[in-house]
Design an enzyme around this catalytic site. Structure first.
Site, PDB file in Angstrom:
ATOM      1  N   LYS A   1     -37.918  -4.564  47.829  1.00  0.00           N
ATOM      2  CA  LYS A   1     -38.597  -5.861  47.801  1.00  0.00           C
ATOM      3  C   LYS A   1     -38.379  -6.665  49.078  1.00  0.00           C
ATOM      4  O   LYS A   1     -39.283  -7.365  49.539  1.00  0.00           O
ATOM      5  CB  LYS A   1     -38.109  -6.655  46.578  1.00  0.00           C
ATOM      6  CG  LYS A   1     -38.824  -7.996  46.456  1.00  0.00           C
ATOM      7  CD  LYS A   1     -38.585  -8.677  45.127  1.00  0.00           C
ATOM      8  CE  LYS A   1     -39.432  -9.944  45.091  1.00  0.00           C
ATOM      9  NZ  LYS A   1     -39.424 -10.588  43.791  1.00  0.00           N
TER      10      LYS A   1
ATOM     11  N   MET B   1     -54.702  23.863  19.845  1.00  0.00           N
ATOM     12  CA  MET B   1     -54.169  25.046  20.517  1.00  0.00           C
ATOM     13  C   MET B   1     -52.817  25.419  19.920  1.00  0.00           C
ATOM     14  O   MET B   1     -52.488  26.602  19.778  1.00  0.00           O
ATOM     15  CB  MET B   1     -54.063  24.804  22.023  1.00  0.00           C
ATOM     16  CG  MET B   1     -53.851  26.076  22.824  1.00  0.00           C
ATOM     17  SD  MET B   1     -55.159  27.289  22.587  1.00  0.00           S
ATOM     18  CE  MET B   1     -56.231  26.947  23.968  1.00  0.00           C
TER      19      MET B   1
ATOM     20  N   PHE C   1     -31.392  -4.863  37.780  1.00  0.00           N
ATOM     21  CA  PHE C   1     -32.456  -4.934  36.787  1.00  0.00           C
ATOM     22  C   PHE C   1     -33.683  -4.171  37.295  1.00  0.00           C
ATOM     23  O   PHE C   1     -34.117  -4.364  38.425  1.00  0.00           O
ATOM     24  CB  PHE C   1     -32.826  -6.398  36.513  1.00  0.00           C
ATOM     25  CG  PHE C   1     -34.000  -6.542  35.589  1.00  0.00           C
ATOM     26  CD1 PHE C   1     -33.894  -6.159  34.254  1.00  0.00           C
ATOM     27  CD2 PHE C   1     -35.210  -7.053  36.041  1.00  0.00           C
ATOM     28  CE1 PHE C   1     -34.985  -6.272  33.400  1.00  0.00           C
ATOM     29  CE2 PHE C   1     -36.302  -7.175  35.191  1.00  0.00           C
ATOM     30  CZ  PHE C   1     -36.178  -6.793  33.866  1.00  0.00           C
ATOM     31  N   GLN C   2     -34.221  -3.315  36.468  1.00  0.00           N
ATOM     32  CA  GLN C   2     -35.377  -2.465  36.793  1.00  0.00           C
ATOM     33  C   GLN C   2     -35.144  -1.628  38.054  1.00  0.00           C
ATOM     34  O   GLN C   2     -36.028  -1.496  38.891  1.00  0.00           O
ATOM     35  CB  GLN C   2     -36.660  -3.298  36.912  1.00  0.00           C
ATOM     36  CG  GLN C   2     -37.095  -3.872  35.565  1.00  0.00           C
ATOM     37  CD  GLN C   2     -38.509  -4.444  35.554  1.00  0.00           C
ATOM     38  OE1 GLN C   2     -38.985  -4.952  36.558  1.00  0.00           O
ATOM     39  NE2 GLN C   2     -39.159  -4.383  34.411  1.00  0.00           N
TER      40      GLN C   2
ATOM     41  N   GLU D   1     -48.799   2.954  33.606  1.00  0.00           N
ATOM     42  CA  GLU D   1     -48.781   3.537  34.947  1.00  0.00           C
ATOM     43  C   GLU D   1     -49.137   5.022  34.959  1.00  0.00           C
ATOM     44  O   GLU D   1     -49.640   5.523  35.959  1.00  0.00           O
ATOM     45  CB  GLU D   1     -47.419   3.326  35.609  1.00  0.00           C
ATOM     46  CG  GLU D   1     -47.125   1.875  36.002  1.00  0.00           C
ATOM     47  CD  GLU D   1     -46.477   1.071  34.890  1.00  0.00           C
ATOM     48  OE1 GLU D   1     -46.444   1.555  33.730  1.00  0.00           O
ATOM     49  OE2 GLU D   1     -46.005  -0.046  35.160  1.00  0.00           O
TER      50      GLU D   1
END
Lengths: 165, 575
Positions: free
Chosen positions: B166, B483, B116-117, B54
């Site tokens: 949801k 760097m 969950f999640q 993502e």
């Protein structure tokens, strides 16, 4: 320097956390904070007391103003204003002498005894922050303080000037 | 009303995106957003690009936006999907890139129960968004989207997160579609026009200046007003410098352009700033990578600061003439005022000042030593410029290669230089290039990266194969975090603590494993042909792994805690 900021914002979930979060993430100090809906239920008003010089305050004001939920921000310390704080103070009141003294102090400071228990009195007082601090100190000289809860400062400008939509 | 006119939440979402002219959604499915994925499947107006992580979705959307000006859209599932977006959201926030993130959430009745999640993504992203919405009602979806796009795109642009539980996406709950496409938010109205009095003061300063510098930033690019900037620069015959974010704001080939300023800016740009008596700052925010030590910053200059965001003005450097407004509008106000007072364009303006600047230019601060056996990273960027004629979209990751790209590739137009400025996000360049390639399939898109940065989102080689995104990746491979290593050389007596990358993969084989073409270049004689070959393979992704001299440093470089023009010209040599 101590400052009092008034903020008018949408009464929406998360709006308060955005303001508080902004203060902590930008390392601005919050001395006290007060928030509640206004007479218009879609609007909340926050009073924040903080410390900072002119430059810090300018940044705070601009940053708060930038939040999408915020309608108006005003620095009350700039102008004539009224400020109030409320405190609820629970003290031990075991002897009749203590009870009399506590009642007398409450009268002098224009407080109220709002609850009386077997061993404790609960007092309510409102006024400027230093008056409340003085009241608490005076009580401490007479008896033991069990618990203190103080609201943050509330402020409003004097005269015609109003923070409204 | 027939049932045809009723839609479930997920359908309202896709329909809203189509109404808002969204072409692509960059995302990754998961439990809480499966209804959305089903709705995407059943329509053909909005395409979904399946990424492999993502974070890459956010950078793809970001790159797409920087190149096109259109708001990028990201879709992620609740919990880990959303938290993976956080870096990309922060990146967009720091560079003021409009972005809308559709963040799935567990059903309303489970929110707050450690389901969950479940993650509070609105809370997680609060410090790095312009605004966020908790969408709690199916009927609200179209208007929340319209508001999100409006907020993302207007004023100072930025990312907006929309949390979608949801249950409001439920395919069985159908409601009519209604969207107000011109949303009004009573607490939000950016200032467009500059204040008349301040414009007058600014013009007075500009015409009386003896040593003027126009310093422009990403704001010019984001608000598409390069033409107006160029007109103003020519009208005043002023020297103009761009920030890293502002490159292309004026053509890199324009005679009045004096190079990028700041930590690795040109000597002439930083010297001009330090010696200016008037600085006109346009859509730039006096980043610490520009100012160096603020207390020593341009003490003799009157600073006119034009910015859409009032918080940017006098945040780090005190502005003497602050002007809040859109850069384009304000510049046009200034031009009109110059007309009104009869100010004539004159190539002799600032003649003395230009003489002085030419002396600094003559130091040739972007010169470097070549080597018969070792490839210098600067040479690689120059080769890319030569073979693209400066017409390609260049994305970069973060590090030495980014600075070399900014220094050695003159950007002729805005929106062609795509890099992570404010946040400095390694892993940005490659997915950003993919976003650009989706928007402009015919254009050359080159990602200049390093062996460190490319590994931060290398999994997207797979996405490139799936959607046929033949970008050119040129890795300036120095077997180190260049760097970091440079700073360790300069500031830590050469103690290379964890800056050396042991066990690098074979990038050629890696590219081949993902179905692409890999080329290795390890001698200066091969460089030109390899870059040419990579650019000629229009239908294949080519990964060019260039083994460069690992000891090369980026110069010039500001000295620590100095004034803006306290610089090392090259190793051991002060300006």
């Amino acid at each position: 320097m101590r400052r009092i900021l008034s903020v008018l914002l949408e009464n929406e979930p998360g709006a308060l956390s955005r303001i508080v979060g902004l203060f902590s993430q930008r390392a601005f100090n919050i001395d006290s904070l007060n928030v509640a809906p206004t007479d218009d239920p879609t609007l909340s008003r926050i009073t924040i007391s903080t410390f900072g010089d002119d430059q810090v305050l300018e940044q705070i004001t601009k940053q708060v103003n930038k939040l999408v939920d915020v309608l108006k921000v005003s620095d009350l310390t700039e102008r004539q204003h009224i400020e109030r704080e409320l405190a609820l103070i629970k003290v031990l009141a075991l002897t009749s002498r203590t009870r009399t003294e506590v009642a007398r102090l409450s009268d002098i400071f224009h407080g109220n005894i709002v609850d009386v228990g077997k061993q404790v009195y609960t007092l309510a007082i409102h006024g400027k922050a230093d008056k409340i601090s003085a009241f608490i100190d005076a009580l401490r000289n007479e008896t033991d303080i069990v618990e203190v809860v103080r609201s943050g400062t509330l402020g409003i400008a004097r005269g015609e000037k109003a923070l409204s939509v | 009303m027939s049932t045809q006119d009723h839609y479930c939440g997920a359908q309202l979402l896709t329909k809203s995106l189509a109404e808002l002219n969204v072409e692509f959604i960059f995302g990754y499915p998961g439990g809480s957003v499966l209804d959305i994925y089903d709705a995407i499947f059943q329509q053909d107006k909005v395409s979904h690009i399946l990424v492999r992580h993502e974070q890459a979705a956010t950078h793809m959307a970001d790159g797409y936006t920087r190149a096109t000006g259109k708001t990028g859209v990201v879709l992620a599932t609740s919990g880990p999907g959303n938290t993976n977006c956080v870096t990309g959201i922060a990146n967009a926030y720091m560079d003021s890139i409009p972005m809308v993130v559709l963040a799935g959430q567990v059903p309303s009745n489970l929110i707050g129960g450690d389901a969950f999640q479940e993650t509070d993504i609105v809370g997680c992203s609060r410090p790095i968004v312009k605004h966020s919405f908790n969408c709690r009602d199916v009927n609200e979806i179209p208007n929340v989207l319209a508001k999100a796009f409006y907020l993302a795109e207007t004023g100072r642009p930025g990312p907006v997160v929309i949390e979608l539980p949801k249950d409001i996406l439920n395919p069985n709950v159908k409601v009519p579609f209604h969207m107000d496409k011109t949303p009004h938010i009573r607490s939000y109205s950016p200032t467009v026009k500059g204040h008349g009095k301040q414009i007058r003061k600014a013009v007075e300063s500009l015409v009386n200046a003896e040593r003027l510098v126009i310093y422009s930033g990403g704001g010019i690019v984001l608000s598409d007003c390069s033409d107006t900037l160029t007109e103003l620069v020519e009208r005043l015959n002023a020297p103009c410098t761009n920030t890293l974010m502002g490159l292309g704001g004026i053509s890199g080939l324009h005679p009045n352009f004096i190079g990028m300023l700041g930590m690795h800016g040109s000597v002439e740009a930083n010297k001009a700033m330090a010696n200016a008596d008037v600085i006109l700052a346009l859509g730039a925010r006096f980043d610490d990578r520009v100012t160096n030590k603020v207390e020593k910053f341009c003490p003799n200059a009157t600073i006119i600061h034009v910015d859409i965001d009032p918080t940017s003005i006098s945040k780090t450097v005190n502005a003497h003439i602050p002007i809040v407004g859109y850069a384009d509008t304000v510049m046009k106000q200034i031009l009109a005022k110059l007309d009104a007072i009869g100010h004539q364009p004159n190539s002799d303006n600032f003649a003395h000042w230009w003489q002085q600047i030419e002396q600094w230019r003559a130091l040739n601060s972007f010169s470097y030593q070549t080597d018969a056996e070792k490839i210098k990273p600067q040479q690689v960027v120059e080769a890319i410029y030569k073979h693209t004629q400066g017409d390609a979209y260049i994305t970069s990751d973060v590090g030495q290669h980014q600075m070399f790209a900014a220094q050695y590739y003159p950007f002729k137009e805005p929106r062609k230089w795509i890099n992570s400025g404010g946040l400095g996000t390694m892993g940005f360049g490659f997915p950003a290039a993919m976003g650009v390639k989706l928007a402009f399939p015919e254009a050359d898109v080159v990602c200049i990266t390093g062996d460190g940065s490319i590994q931060m989102n290398i999994q997207e080689l797979s996405t490139c194969l799936q959607y046929n995104l033949p970008v050119v990746i040129v890795s300036l491979n120095n077997r180190s975090l260049g760097m970091v290593r440079q700073w360790q050389d300069m500031l830590y007596d050469g103690r290379h603590s964890s800056s050396y990358m042991e066990s690098l993969p074979d990038f050629v084989k890696l590219a081949e494993a993902y179905g692409h073409v890999g080329l290795r270049v390890d001698h200066p004689d091969q460089l030109d042909d390899a870059i040419k070959q990579a650019l000629s393979m229009k239908n294949r992704l080519v990964f060019v792994d260039v083994l460069v001299d690992e000891t090369e440093h980026v110069y010039p470089m500001q000295m620590r805690f100095g004034a803006i023009d306290d610089m090392w010209l090259r190793k051991g040599e002060k300006v």
